[in-house]
Design an enzyme around this catalytic site. Structure first.
Site, PDB file in Angstrom:
ATOM      1  N   GLU A  23       0.835  -1.192   0.000  1.00 49.79           N
ATOM      2  CA  GLU A  23       0.000   0.000   0.000  1.00 49.79           C
ATOM      3  C   GLU A  23       0.872   1.244   0.000  1.00 49.79           C
ATOM      4  O   GLU A  23       1.895   1.296   0.672  1.00 49.79           O
ATOM      5  CB  GLU A  23      -0.915   0.029   1.233  1.00 49.79           C
ATOM      6  CG  GLU A  23      -2.026  -0.977   1.182  1.00 49.79           C
ATOM      7  CD  GLU A  23      -3.120  -0.745   2.223  1.00 49.79           C
ATOM      8  OE1 GLU A  23      -3.074   0.255   2.967  1.00 49.79           O
ATOM      9  OE2 GLU A  23      -4.037  -1.583   2.277  1.00 49.79           O
ATOM     10  N   HIS A  84      -4.562   6.390   0.095  1.00 53.50           N
ATOM     11  CA  HIS A  84      -3.786   5.155   0.124  1.00 53.50           C
ATOM     12  C   HIS A  84      -4.314   4.220  -0.958  1.00 53.50           C
ATOM     13  O   HIS A  84      -5.326   4.485  -1.590  1.00 53.50           O
ATOM     14  CB  HIS A  84      -3.777   4.506   1.512  1.00 53.50           C
ATOM     15  CG  HIS A  84      -5.042   3.839   1.941  1.00 53.50           C
ATOM     16  ND1 HIS A  84      -6.130   4.532   2.427  1.00 53.50           N
ATOM     17  CD2 HIS A  84      -5.391   2.530   1.970  1.00 53.50           C
ATOM     18  CE1 HIS A  84      -7.088   3.673   2.761  1.00 53.50           C
ATOM     19  NE2 HIS A  84      -6.667   2.455   2.479  1.00 53.50           N
ATOM     20  N   HIS A  86      -5.168   0.115  -2.350  1.00 56.55           N
ATOM     21  CA  HIS A  86      -5.556  -1.246  -1.990  1.00 56.55           C
ATOM     22  C   HIS A  86      -5.054  -2.182  -3.087  1.00 56.55           C
ATOM     23  O   HIS A  86      -5.722  -2.332  -4.112  1.00 56.55           O
ATOM     24  CB  HIS A  86      -7.072  -1.360  -1.854  1.00 56.55           C
ATOM     25  CG  HIS A  86      -7.615  -0.916  -0.547  1.00 56.55           C
ATOM     26  ND1 HIS A  86      -8.945  -1.016  -0.237  1.00 56.55           N
ATOM     27  CD2 HIS A  86      -7.025  -0.389   0.550  1.00 56.55           C
ATOM     28  CE1 HIS A  86      -9.151  -0.559   0.985  1.00 56.55           C
ATOM     29  NE2 HIS A  86      -7.984  -0.162   1.479  1.00 56.55           N
ATOM     30  N   ASP A  97      -9.509   0.502   7.961  1.00 53.91           N
ATOM     31  CA  ASP A  97      -9.423   1.886   7.489  1.00 53.91           C
ATOM     32  C   ASP A  97     -10.248   2.810   8.384  1.00 53.91           C
ATOM     33  O   ASP A  97      -9.794   3.897   8.763  1.00 53.91           O
ATOM     34  CB  ASP A  97      -9.908   2.016   6.041  1.00 53.91           C
ATOM     35  CG  ASP A  97      -8.967   1.367   5.039  1.00 53.91           C
ATOM     36  OD1 ASP A  97      -7.756   1.282   5.320  1.00 53.91           O
ATOM     37  OD2 ASP A  97      -9.459   0.959   3.968  1.00 53.91           O
TER      38      ASP A  97
END
Length: 144
Positions: A23, A84, A86, A97
């Site tokens: 990530e 971010h 995935h 999250d």
């Protein structure tokens, strides 16, 4: 709503591709207008300090966060959100999250990176009044 320039939108998606299969993470800087729209004027890449499972978790070093916040304020920018990726998972928030999101009123952008290529990018506003009732709401992204 979250407004991003094409350059910043491309940069956060490219960051996810570059860190795949781990990530990526970063900070969105800008301002919030009178209608509540977060307008991104800069992105700041951060290092993912998670060593236990960087393929499905991220952490931004608090010292890096404070430095970026200070530098942004010097330019007249505030932190308006985070992003971010995935890797090989949907661009939807996970229970982790939500548990690790603390900036109520900010945007949280997630890009799904499938086999090393950025696919879908979604944004979610962290709503609520405190940690006890925080929740993610789907948020429109406007690129332009």
């Amino acid at each position: 709503m979250l407004k991003l320039t094409p350059k910043d939108y491309a940069a956060l998606r490219r960051h996810g591709e570059e860190t795949y299969p781990h990530e990526c993470c970063g900070i969105l800087l800008g301002r919030t207008d009178d209608a509540g729209t977060r307008i991104v004027t800069a992105t700041a890449r951060c290092g993912n300090t998670r060593t236990d499972s960087p393929q499905n978790r991220y952490n931004i070093d608090p010292r890096e966060l404070i430095r970026i916040q200070r530098e942004g304020r010097e330019r007249g920018e505030d932190i308006v959100g985070f992003y971010h990726s995935h890797p090989d998972h949907p661009a939807r928030w996970s229970p982790t999250d939500l548990a690790e999101a603390h900036w109520i009123g900010s945007s949280y952008v997630i890009t799904s990176v499938q086999l090393g290529k950025a696919a879908i990018t979604n944004s979610f506003e962290l709503a609520g009044s405190d940690e006890a009732d925080k929740r993610f709401l789907d948020e429109t992204i406007e690129v332009g």
